[in-house]
Design an enzyme around this catalytic site. Sequence first.
Site, PDB file in Angstrom:
ATOM      1  N   PHE A  40     -22.818  37.717  56.811  1.00  0.00           N
ATOM      2  CA  PHE A  40     -22.531  36.500  56.687  1.00  0.00           C
ATOM      3  C   PHE A  40     -23.190  35.433  57.327  1.00  0.00           C
ATOM      4  CE2 PHE A  40     -20.230  36.714  60.544  1.00  0.00           C
ATOM      5  CZ  PHE A  40     -20.262  35.748  60.974  1.00  0.00           C
ATOM      6  N   LYS A  47     -26.944  42.606  47.592  1.00  0.00           N
ATOM      7  CA  LYS A  47     -25.597  42.664  47.935  1.00  0.00           C
ATOM      8  C   LYS A  47     -24.993  41.812  48.894  1.00  0.00           C
ATOM      9  CE  LYS A  47     -22.231  44.142  49.939  1.00  0.00           C
ATOM     10  NZ  LYS A  47     -21.590  43.016  50.672  1.00  0.00           N
ATOM     11  N   GLU A  75     -19.449  39.412  51.427  1.00  0.00           N
ATOM     12  CA  GLU A  75     -18.307  38.859  50.701  1.00  0.00           C
ATOM     13  C   GLU A  75     -17.800  37.623  51.209  1.00  0.00           C
ATOM     14  OE1 GLU A  75     -18.673  41.421  52.418  1.00  0.00           O
ATOM     15  OE2 GLU A  75     -16.831  42.648  52.782  1.00  0.00           O
ATOM     16  N   SER A 128     -23.836  44.619  61.108  1.00  0.00           N
ATOM     17  CA  SER A 128     -23.206  45.037  62.628  1.00  0.00           C
ATOM     18  C   SER A 128     -23.803  46.420  62.654  1.00  0.00           C
ATOM     19  CB  SER A 128     -21.889  44.889  62.688  1.00  0.00           C
ATOM     20  OG  SER A 128     -21.320  45.720  61.737  1.00  0.00           O
ATOM     21  N   CYS A 161     -27.641  36.595  65.434  1.00  0.00           N
ATOM     22  CA  CYS A 161     -27.908  37.703  65.992  1.00  0.00           C
ATOM     23  C   CYS A 161     -29.254  37.518  67.135  1.00  0.00           C
ATOM     24  CB  CYS A 161     -28.303  38.865  65.044  1.00  0.00           C
ATOM     25  SG  CYS A 161     -30.123  38.121  64.455  1.00  0.00           S
ATOM     26  N   GLU A 218     -20.770  43.219  71.554  1.00  0.00           N
ATOM     27  CA  GLU A 218     -21.370  41.920  70.998  1.00  0.00           C
ATOM     28  C   GLU A 218     -20.136  40.940  70.732  1.00  0.00           C
ATOM     29  OE1 GLU A 218     -22.823  42.189  66.897  1.00  0.00           O
ATOM     30  OE2 GLU A 218     -24.383  40.440  67.234  1.00  0.00           O
TER      31      GLU A 218
END
Length: 497
Positions: free
Chosen positions: A149, A173, A176, A226, A281, A383
Amino acid sequence: MKQIGHFIDGVKVAGTSGRRTDIYNPNTGEVQAQVSMASVDEMDVAVRSAVKAQAEWAKLNPQKRSRVMFAYKALVETHMEELAHLLSSEHGKVVADSRGDVIRGVDVIEFACGIPQNQKGDYTMGAGPGIDVYSIRKPLGVVAAITPFNFPAMIPMWMFGMAISTGNACILKPSEKDPSVPMRLAELFVEAGGPKGLLNVVNGDKEAVDAILAHPDIKAVSFVGSSDIAHYVYHEATKAGKRAQCMGGAKNHGIILPDADMDQAVKDVLGAAFGSAGERCMALPVVVPVGEGTAERFLEKMLPAIETLKIGISTDPDADYGPVVTAAHKKRVTDYIDLAVKEGATLLVDGRDFELQGYEDGYFIGPTLFDNVTTDMTTYKEEIFGPVLQIVRADTFEQALALPSEHQYGNGVAIYTANGRAAREFADRVEVGMVGINVPIPVPVSYHSFGGWKRSAFGDINQYGMEGLRFYTKTKTVTQRWPEGETEDSAFIIPTF
Ligand code: NAD
């Protein structure tokens, strides 16, 4: 309510699975749209369309593919403001930062425009008597891009930019949580002259990802997200014989040596720790001042600097950062802050109770600062992915070097110093994939490549640049001769020249 389906064969199509997920406005907490979750059958329709499109696309000469990429780059730039606002509306990052998200993706499309040069093969004339050898790089076919995301423009473009320019078709893909920008990017690709079916966007969750992993016509999977999911995708994809590059989570350290320019270091850490509400990240959520004096000088400047931060809605041009992406993510971050307090870290600035007036239901978290964080704490090992900065104090250069080197993640690291020799030694010895020297977020430019080490990346080929080109192509080497005259006798030993 806005309904988001899929983008298959050049058109938007409604989802048919009957499963949907809500998309929120992170500024207000309201549901603003719903996105369809694809079934295995919908994935198959997208893959079949991609197989057809790829067969034609791969026949085009490279300069024709490059021209489409040029037109696409220009079109995305023309739509910059629309894309940046759309991105902010679902992600929550401020619009200026969303522009950066789009620009860093366009950088890779720009690199992809040079594919006729970069995908050229190698030729050796006279490798043996009358024998020439040439190597060429062929596309794989249909590949998949599964994205997180937090960079809904940049990371899809990292992947489909390289995949498509090298002659593949791509099934994207996206996350969402913010699928609208990936959908729009695919639409613009067709508008720029890209063939229908070459870039299909299939929205969904684990079911769609598993359909990708099981599909025999998908030859490679590029994933960012992740670490546990990255590991799962890498394992399943490679077990099915697919190529895989799966980037995971991170916990990047900023080391500050005693001779660093402290004003610059504090400014850089402030932006890198709290920008995008820490949802990067390559953020810097851990700072390591070396020596007591360095820690005190850092705090002296960082505490007042944090006070100046402005948190606002994503369209506020004066805001330094906006809300986090969802209520669930806000809870995850505040749970980590609770845990860090329990673990005994010193809470110097507490962002848990922050509320933005008029936006009390938005997913805002104030900047949070912990001192005296130690390596045994869960909140150090894991994290957090929020606006939380942790100070781990070190006494020596060796201790500071060991912290990022021994951490489970190895994505990025930064060192602040005026000493070239110390910086050089640090860059050489640290067990981390991307290093910044007096640079806070060392995301490599598009003609280098991106990749962390340890649990930050599974697979051995980085994203974009020449590494990306290698990932999306396979080498074929041809050895040829054109004999004249009499036939030669059979040879029973391996040919030697
Ligand atoms: P995520 O792992 O939740 O989701 C990533 C993708 O995996 C999404 O497309 C999602 O739909 C899919 N997914 C989610 N659950 C799944 C499951 N059980 N099985 C299969 N697929 C599943 O990650 P996120 O929250 O969207 O993104 C944030 C994470 O991504 C952070 O850990 C961050 O560090 C990482 N990240 C890494 C990099 C990098 O290059 N190393 C870059 C950006 C983000």
